[in-house]
Design a protein around this motif. Sequence first.
Motif, short mmCIF file in Angstrom:
data_model
loop_
_atom_site.label_atom_id
_atom_site.label_comp_id
_atom_site.label_asym_id
_atom_site.label_seq_id
_atom_site.Cartn_x
_atom_site.Cartn_y
_atom_site.Cartn_z
N GLY A 149 0.81 -1.22 0.00
CA GLY A 149 0.00 0.00 0.00
C GLY A 149 0.85 1.27 0.00
O GLY A 149 0.34 2.34 -0.32
N ARG A 150 2.14 1.14 0.36
CA ARG A 150 3.02 2.31 0.40
C ARG A 150 4.32 2.08 -0.37
O ARG A 150 5.25 2.89 -0.28
N ALA A 151 4.40 0.96 -1.10
CA ALA A 151 5.59 0.66 -1.90
C ALA A 151 5.60 1.56 -3.14
O ALA A 151 4.55 2.06 -3.53
N ARG A 209 12.22 6.96 -1.28
CA ARG A 209 11.67 7.78 -0.20
C ARG A 209 12.75 8.24 0.77
O ARG A 209 13.83 7.67 0.84
N SER A 210 12.41 9.25 1.56
CA SER A 210 13.38 9.83 2.50
C SER A 210 13.64 8.89 3.67
O SER A 210 12.87 7.98 3.95
N THR A 221 10.71 8.88 6.25
CA THR A 221 9.52 8.15 5.81
C THR A 221 9.76 6.65 5.87
O THR A 221 8.92 5.89 6.37
N TYR A 275 7.59 4.06 8.32
CA TYR A 275 6.82 2.95 7.78
C TYR A 275 7.37 1.61 8.28
O TYR A 275 6.61 0.70 8.64
#
Lengths: 296, 296
Positions: free
Chosen positions: A61-63, A68-69, A72, A76
């Motif tokens: 869902g967040r891949a 990304r920083s 973040t 996660y």
Amino acid sequence: MSHQLSDISHQTSDTRYQPSGVRNDAAPIGVFDSGYGGLTVLKELVKVLPQYDYLYLGDNGRAPYGNRSFETVYEYTLQCVQWFFEQGCSLVILACNTASAKALRSIQQNDLPRIAPDKRVLGVIRPTTEVIGEYSENGEIGILATKGTVNSGSYPIEIHKFFPEARVYQEACPMWVPIVENNEIDTPGADFFIKKNLHALFHKGPKVDAVLLACTHYPLLKDKIQEHLPIDVKLVSQGELVANSLADYLRRHPEMEQRCSKNGRQQFFTTDATEDFDNHGTLFFGAPVSSTHIVL
Amino acid sequence: MSHQLSDISHQTSDTRYQPSGVRNDAAPIGVFDSGYGGLTVLKELVKVLPQYDYLYLGDNGRAPYGNRSFETVYEYTLQCVQWFFEQGCSLVILACNTASAKALRSIQQNDLPRIAPDKRVLGVIRPTTEVIGEYSENGEIGILATKGTVNSGSYPIEIHKFFPEARVYQEACPMWVPIVENNEIDTPGADFFIKKNLHALFHKGPKVDAVLLACTHYPLLKDKIQEHLPIDVKLVSQGELVANSLADYLRRHPEMEQRCSKNGRQQFFTTDATEDFDNHGTLFFGAPVSSTHIVL
């Protein structure tokens, strides 16, 4: 053969990794990735250590985490690690290079002592870097990875701890994950980006004789990459190295080993739709996958 | 010229879109995208309606939305919409095809009446579909979009409401966003995937004479796409259509228009690192961007 939920109960009597039995509160080993890639690692874990139970969580869902920083990726990853702890897991493998590079140290040093001092979180970078030097004759090592992993500098830093004389060259290959995820592996477009990144790597380090695939998606491109590599260059995937390292860790830590349940089962969880996960996951895991949706 | 925070205060006396003045609680227009793509829409909004203030939010920490499930896209989009409402915005544009396709209707029908009956959320699909038929001579229309938008079926369904005789052919181009985001636009690899998807589109609809770029990233590939298109095929980006539609909406809804503040300012927010956002964002917006990080 489906690995999922197969009850290989006779394996619970296999004592090779049970120096002093199994505890009542034993639970599966957690295996985490931002998406499907960690399934190439799980595949090798099941091959080398089939007796254990595994929970796999893909944060689809967040891949992808790759670009990304730090903040973040850390936030996660910590959420996912806590989910594994809530399921009872005592041992969690971050089978994700980005999470291992950007979140593992903070979790090990700052969070674990506070939230779960008796649990352990391991990554994929150290098991790889402590042996990769042995694959090179001349100490010239190439790293292929996502932008996030390359920019973190984790691989050169960690390799130099074990092989101080090694010369390490890195190349970010940001198109390779989309190529794998969209099943464009056998196209001239894939050839173009593979050749482009390999050319750039050998431009930096012409004498490189061992190349590490430092992203868990890249094993699906291994045949293609091999085609475009000089014949005397060794190409190394992480899955097998991580599996051997885990076997060694469990041998050296019987107190942790006893907390790992042993019914030879794998269960799969995703933060996105299960249908997509099962379709893609089967390709990465090399056997049918049936997942359950969770909300973090 | 930097558009950011420039105080064009004389524009507050521009009455073209202020039929009955500006309210004290007037606030910027919210513009949302999962990442950078919506900046190509914001660029056109600022061109056509420069007098308004805009808040742009990129949910980069969870981008891309393209391949995610309905439930996940809906959940993330609603969170972002609520953030805009907390900033005082009365009008929010989902400048994201995936969010417009998968989340807009639920938000308009189920959430707004409950959480903010006096606020409005608009998408990019209707402003596009209500005019796209006018670009085609023969009613044969091609749609290029992400997998998520294509699978939602939103474009064919919406186009048929306005142009019932149209024949609509879709092609998912999942490699195009990675090509843009990794700045591989001017490579043979980009050519390969652009040609591949255009070939597939014209294989389905050989007579297509109007092609819509139904993803906000694709305008950055417009020159390349044009190169590989037959000369008599019209290529349409969404930004201008959406800007003209918004101007028309504000003319027809003076009560909403009065609630939009008018200092000609744009502010940028991201759920990931600001440095990355500013570097990429400038490319999409065509002018310097300076963002602020937020946590949702």
